[in-house]
Design an enzyme around this catalytic site. Structure first.
Site, short mmCIF file in Angstrom:
data_model
loop_
_atom_site.label_atom_id
_atom_site.label_comp_id
_atom_site.label_asym_id
_atom_site.label_seq_id
_atom_site.Cartn_x
_atom_site.Cartn_y
_atom_site.Cartn_z
CB ALA A 137 25.34 -0.88 46.85
CB ALA A 138 27.29 -3.22 51.76
N GLY A 139 29.74 -0.94 50.98
CA GLY A 139 31.02 -0.47 51.53
C GLY A 139 31.89 -1.62 51.99
CG LEU A 140 30.52 -4.64 53.80
CD1 LEU A 140 29.43 -5.65 54.16
CD2 LEU A 140 31.46 -4.42 54.98
CB ALA A 141 35.43 -4.42 48.86
N PRO A 161 26.85 -8.38 51.24
CG PRO A 161 25.89 -7.43 53.16
CD PRO A 161 27.06 -8.25 52.70
CG ASP A 213 37.81 -0.56 47.29
OD1 ASP A 213 38.59 0.38 47.45
OD2 ASP A 213 36.63 -0.57 47.68
CE LYS A 258 36.52 -1.85 51.17
NZ LYS A 258 35.68 -0.77 51.69
O1 C5P Z 1 37.34 2.42 41.25
P1 C5P Z 1 35.90 2.21 41.56
O2 C5P Z 1 35.10 1.83 40.36
O3 C5P Z 1 35.66 1.31 42.73
O4 C5P Z 1 35.38 3.61 42.06
C1 C5P Z 1 34.03 4.00 41.93
C2 C5P Z 1 33.92 5.50 41.97
O5 C5P Z 1 34.25 5.97 43.28
C3 C5P Z 1 34.85 6.26 41.05
O6 C5P Z 1 34.28 6.44 39.78
C4 C5P Z 1 35.00 7.60 41.76
O7 C5P Z 1 33.89 8.40 41.52
C5 C5P Z 1 34.95 7.21 43.22
N1 C5P Z 1 36.30 7.00 43.82
C6 C5P Z 1 37.08 8.12 44.08
N2 C5P Z 1 38.32 7.96 44.61
C7 C5P Z 1 38.79 6.73 44.92
C8 C5P Z 1 37.99 5.58 44.68
C9 C5P Z 1 36.76 5.76 44.11
O8 C5P Z 1 36.67 9.27 43.81
N3 C5P Z 1 40.00 6.60 45.45
#
Ligand code: C5P
Length: 296
Positions: free
Chosen positions: A98-102, A96, A138, A11
């Site tokens: 740790a890229a912001g692409l979920a 990839p 996500d 995404k």
């Molecule tokens: O839910 P997920 O494991 O993807 O989120 C990783 C980290 O990103 C969370 O532990 C939190 O620190 C941060 N996060 C957040 N608010 C969100 C999504 C993620 O602060 N809506």
């Protein structure tokens, strides 16, 4: 062994605003998430003879135990329906990390999607989405797919009209960014440029890239761009190469450009290949209307 192969789409975030913070530290979002044609392939097989979850992957450096979102998703699903069967999961990664692409969330959603079909009628659709939210913020979007306004911490989904088929160029620098690091450095009083979400939704309805560019933003850029100046350079290169809109995806570091047509996107890909810093991945894809789906 019963086995399913499932596409797990990446995404991008077409807009991302932070509208508050929960007591547990999670941030309240208003973000439009968009599936891409770029996918991982996730196969899930049931092995009633062997208990436990066995995870394999074509990419080294990824944990293959309970730290992996695909593993967590399988554990939560099996516990929820109360079976002790073994599950074998294989990830063929194209997205990839740790890229912001979920990428990790997409794989987890694909595991839930597959297990829900391998164990039909054991869990309601609502319960499946609740499990998804427990794996990660996500994951509910990744299970749904398409173009969706995501609120809450990402788990409240409002599907939007399709915005599929738009050419996208992704630029992923040679480092990853940790989502918790980015959120923990966010200053809610200084978010910089924020998206005008009603105007974003209207521009998407009209599929008007110029209008979208003038009203969208990702407030997480206020953390990543000053810390990593190369991201602004990549955005400028994408714009100079003809992108109608450039933005960082999610918590980065991938930045993307949207293009009005495939030829413009391909010309930009060629131009960028020789201009971006060594190690930058430049990938061309398109927006997609699909979430996880069975590969036949
Ligand atoms: O839910 P997920 O494991 O993807 O989120 C990783 C980290 O990103 C969370 O532990 C939190 O620190 C941060 N996060 C957040 N608010 C969100 C999504 C993620 O602060 N809506």
């Amino acid at each position: 062994m019963l086995r399913l192969a499932v596409r797990a789409p990446a995404k991008i975030n077409l807009s991302l605003d932070v509208v508050g913070r929960r007591a547990d530290g999670y941030h309240l979002l208003s973000t439009v998430m968009q599936s891409l044609e770029l996918t991982d392939l996730v196969t899930v097989g049931l092995n009633p003879a062997n208990a436990g979850i066995c995870l394999t992957c074509n990419r080294r450096n990824l944990p293959l135990d309970n730290r992996n979102t695909a593993w967590k998703a399988a554990r939560l699903f099996l516990d929820a329906i109360g079976v002790t069967d073994g599950v074998a999961i294989n990830l063929t990664k194209n997205i990839p990390a740790a890229a912001g692409l979920a990428g990790g969330s997409a794989d987890a959603a694909a595991v839930l999607y597959a297990l829900d079909r391998l164990y039909p009628d054991r869990i309601t659709r609502d319960a499946l989405f609740t499990l998804a939210a427990r794996v990660g913020a996500d994951v509910p979007f990744c299970l749904h797919g398409g173009t969706v306004l995501c609120e809450g911490i990402g788990e409240l989904l409002t599907p939007l009209p399709s915005f599929a088929g738009i050419p996208v160029l992704l630029c992923k620098p040679d480092f990853g960014l940790s989502t918790p690091w980015v959120f923990s450095h966010l200053d809610l009083k200084h978010l910089g440029r924020r998206p005008d979400q009603p105007a974003v939704l209207e521009s998407l309805r009209q599929a008007d890239l110029a209008a979208l560019a003038s009203v969208t933003a990702n407030v997480l850029e206020s953390v990543s761009l000053p810390a990593y100046p190369v991201l602004q350079i990549l955005k400028s290169e994408l714009a100079a190469a003809g992108a109608s809109l450039t933005l960082m995806s999610g918590s980065g570091p991938t930045v993307f450009g949207l293009f009005s047509d495939a030829a413009a996107c391909e010309a930009a890909r060629k131009r960028l290949a020789s201009r971006v810093p060594a190690g930058t991945l430049v990938l061309s894809t398109r927006t997609s209307a699909s979430g996880p789906g069975i590969v036949t």
